[in-house]
Design an enzyme around this catalytic site. Sequence first.
Site, PDB file in Angstrom:
ATOM      1  N   ARG A 159      -3.721   3.659  12.200  1.00 43.94           N
ATOM      2  CA  ARG A 159      -3.472   4.563  11.696  1.00 43.94           C
ATOM      3  C   ARG A 159      -2.257   5.370  12.795  1.00 43.94           C
ATOM      4  O   ARG A 159      -1.342   6.907  12.184  1.00 43.94           O
ATOM      5  CB  ARG A 159      -4.433   5.823  11.651  1.00 43.94           C
ATOM      6  CG  ARG A 159      -5.699   4.510   9.846  1.00 43.94           C
ATOM      7  CD  ARG A 159      -5.731   5.640   8.685  1.00 43.94           C
ATOM      8  NE  ARG A 159      -6.692   4.728   8.198  1.00 43.94           N
ATOM      9  CZ  ARG A 159      -7.782   5.074   8.195  1.00 43.94           C
ATOM     10  NH1 ARG A 159      -8.837   6.416   8.428  1.00 43.94           N
ATOM     11  NH2 ARG A 159      -7.776   4.392   7.315  1.00 43.94           N
ATOM     12  N   LYS A 192     -11.965  -7.579   6.032  1.00 43.48           N
ATOM     13  CA  LYS A 192     -11.660  -6.784   6.889  1.00 43.48           C
ATOM     14  C   LYS A 192     -12.551  -5.809   6.984  1.00 43.48           C
ATOM     15  O   LYS A 192     -12.508  -5.100   6.539  1.00 43.48           O
ATOM     16  CB  LYS A 192     -10.220  -6.565   6.038  1.00 43.48           C
ATOM     17  CG  LYS A 192      -9.250  -5.352   7.245  1.00 43.48           C
ATOM     18  CD  LYS A 192      -7.529  -4.623   6.487  1.00 43.48           C
ATOM     19  CE  LYS A 192      -7.496  -3.192   7.343  1.00 43.48           C
ATOM     20  NZ  LYS A 192      -6.251  -3.294   6.886  1.00 43.48           N
ATOM     21  N   LYS A 229     -12.354  -4.807   1.970  1.00 45.46           N
ATOM     22  CA  LYS A 229     -11.810  -4.193   2.680  1.00 45.46           C
ATOM     23  C   LYS A 229     -12.370  -3.178   3.137  1.00 45.46           C
ATOM     24  O   LYS A 229     -12.312  -2.030   2.045  1.00 45.46           O
ATOM     25  CB  LYS A 229     -10.270  -3.643   2.539  1.00 45.46           C
ATOM     26  CG  LYS A 229      -9.799  -2.402   3.568  1.00 45.46           C
ATOM     27  CD  LYS A 229      -8.623  -2.320   3.307  1.00 45.46           C
ATOM     28  CE  LYS A 229      -7.710  -1.372   4.257  1.00 45.46           C
ATOM     29  NZ  LYS A 229      -6.270  -1.309   3.934  1.00 45.46           N
ATOM     30  N   GLU A 245     -16.927  -7.889  -5.141  1.00 49.10           N
ATOM     31  CA  GLU A 245     -15.468  -7.163  -4.842  1.00 49.10           C
ATOM     32  C   GLU A 245     -14.288  -8.891  -4.683  1.00 49.10           C
ATOM     33  O   GLU A 245     -13.645  -8.941  -5.083  1.00 49.10           O
ATOM     34  CB  GLU A 245     -14.615  -6.410  -3.751  1.00 49.10           C
ATOM     35  CG  GLU A 245     -15.575  -5.134  -3.443  1.00 49.10           C
ATOM     36  CD  GLU A 245     -13.827  -4.180  -4.659  1.00 49.10           C
ATOM     37  OE1 GLU A 245     -13.086  -5.080  -5.045  1.00 49.10           O
ATOM     38  OE2 GLU A 245     -14.155  -3.073  -4.401  1.00 49.10           O
ATOM     39  N   CYS A 260       0.902  -1.314  -0.466  1.00 46.28           N
ATOM     40  CA  CYS A 260       0.341  -0.229  -0.055  1.00 46.28           C
ATOM     41  C   CYS A 260       0.745   0.844  -0.025  1.00 46.28           C
ATOM     42  O   CYS A 260       1.890   1.252   0.407  1.00 46.28           O
ATOM     43  CB  CYS A 260      -0.576   0.119   1.535  1.00 46.28           C
ATOM     44  SG  CYS A 260      -2.463   1.318   0.932  1.00 46.28           S
ATOM     45  N   ARG A 285     -10.980   7.963   2.969  1.00 43.87           N
ATOM     46  CA  ARG A 285     -10.747   7.010   2.017  1.00 43.87           C
ATOM     47  C   ARG A 285     -12.077   6.139   2.233  1.00 43.87           C
ATOM     48  O   ARG A 285     -11.570   5.105   1.153  1.00 43.87           O
ATOM     49  CB  ARG A 285     -10.010   5.543   2.744  1.00 43.87           C
ATOM     50  CG  ARG A 285      -8.776   6.164   3.089  1.00 43.87           C
ATOM     51  CD  ARG A 285      -7.753   4.601   3.832  1.00 43.87           C
ATOM     52  NE  ARG A 285      -6.805   4.552   4.709  1.00 43.87           N
ATOM     53  CZ  ARG A 285      -5.945   5.392   4.849  1.00 43.87           C
ATOM     54  NH1 ARG A 285      -5.645   6.260   4.023  1.00 43.87           N
ATOM     55  NH2 ARG A 285      -4.893   5.342   4.952  1.00 43.87           N
ATOM     56  N   CYS A 336      -3.788   6.569   0.153  1.00 42.82           N
ATOM     57  CA  CYS A 336      -3.808   4.771  -0.345  1.00 42.82           C
ATOM     58  C   CYS A 336      -3.165   4.904  -1.683  1.00 42.82           C
ATOM     59  O   CYS A 336      -3.092   3.949  -2.541  1.00 42.82           O
ATOM     60  CB  CYS A 336      -4.657   3.888  -0.024  1.00 42.82           C
ATOM     61  SG  CYS A 336      -4.383   4.067   1.249  1.00 42.82           S
TER      62      CYS A 336
HETATM   63  C1  PBG Z   1      -2.924   0.430   4.881  1.00 42.48           C
HETATM   64  C2  PBG Z   1      -3.459  -0.468   5.777  1.00 42.48           C
HETATM   65  C3  PBG Z   1      -4.596  -0.268   7.319  1.00 42.48           C
HETATM   66  C4  PBG Z   1      -4.525  -1.369   7.376  1.00 42.48           C
HETATM   67  C5  PBG Z   1      -3.746  -2.547   7.086  1.00 42.48           C
HETATM   68  N1  PBG Z   1      -3.152  -2.048   5.881  1.00 42.48           N
HETATM   69  C6  PBG Z   1      -4.949   0.927   7.562  1.00 42.48           C
HETATM   70  C7  PBG Z   1      -6.300   1.693   6.526  1.00 42.48           C
HETATM   71  O1  PBG Z   1      -6.395   1.012   5.395  1.00 42.48           O
HETATM   72  O2  PBG Z   1      -6.039   3.341   7.112  1.00 42.48           O
HETATM   73  C8  PBG Z   1      -5.730  -1.719   8.996  1.00 42.48           C
HETATM   74  C9  PBG Z   1      -4.704  -2.363  10.007  1.00 42.48           C
HETATM   75  C10 PBG Z   1      -5.397  -2.457  11.206  1.00 42.48           C
HETATM   76  O3  PBG Z   1      -6.500  -1.148  11.903  1.00 42.48           O
HETATM   77  O4  PBG Z   1      -4.780  -3.385  12.089  1.00 42.48           O
HETATM   78  N2  PBG Z   1      -3.623   0.258   4.008  1.00 42.48           N
END
Ligand code: PBG
Length: 328
Positions: A205, A248, A195, A233, A120, A217, A130
């Site tokens: 974050r 997720k 996600k 998806e 990412c 986002r 991202c």
């Molecule tokens: C990166 C990413 C995120 C998480 C995993 N990869 C943060 C986001 O999308 O803002 C979140 C993982 C967590 O909260 O444990 N994009």
Amino acid sequence: MFNDIIRPRRLRTSLGLRKMMRETRLSTESLIWPIFIVEGENIYQEIPSLPGQYHYSPDQLYRAVERAQAHGISRLILFGLSKEKDEIGSGAWAEDGVVQQGLRQIRKLDPDMYLITDVCMCEYTSHGHCGILCGQEVDNDQTLLRLAEIAVSHARAGADMVAPSDMMDGRVAAIRKALDDNGFQNVPIMSYAAKFASSFYGPFRDAAGSAPAFGDRRSYQMDWHNSREAMRECALDVQEGADILMIKPAMSYLDLVFQCRQRFDLPVAAYAVSGEYAMMKAAAAQGLIDEYGVMCESAVSIFRAGADILITYYAPELADAIRKGDIG
Ligand code: PBG
């Protein structure tokens, strides 16, 4: 009317019997532990938003490896925090980028550790989004080119598997092609297929310094009202060549873990995200819940819903619970 013949309690009369009757079996082999690597030296610092989790500079990663080994954990997912950020997140694919350094370091320490990388840009871009911006919007197709570069650079540095978490359309196909073109046909893609634009990522974050500088986002991560779209998806990622589908967050999305398991033949992973962990830690610190019990119950619920793999900050403690026979 009470049926005197059918008594489900008969199978609950002793611990040994209950263990035999368990419908959900867990294995330490199914757990993946997230690790945060920071640039610099001599940094080993507990992350305030994630008690019990640490920032490690590459030279300190032996601590993470030793902790993993002590609990029998042999799969890690790596996140990088770069000092230098720019508009296009160039630190993400730098030869000596923080994840790339971390990969080499861990590989030296334990050649058998299975290393997955989060692909990412949000930890590397000055704006925290991202992908590559065009005005205030993340430009999907420009971002694909970069994501492919990041994945290849991780594979070059020794990643066993890549896990794109950006939620751009078409990224699995773009990454698959780039990996194949560069000789990494055998590096699987675990796609963060569904996600969601979740408030449960807050502690992550803070830990990764990746909160967006403006906006949110929601133009790329999914709206959490939607489950049919989540399956769409997943279907797209299957078509594009994903090897593992991930849902997720996990706990508020067990319906999707279940549906994904029913609909697709691919292995299903679930990510019990930072907010899920931090809530349990905070409630436990206040004496409101039994942390061990809640940790065990919530992990089992994710597998019961159909997950094959669980990414969790509790991986070391869950491995202990499995070994003791409290779960699994
Ligand atoms: C990166 C990413 C995120 C998480 C995993 N990869 C943060 C986001 O999308 O803002 C979140 C993982 C967590 O909260 O444990 N994009």
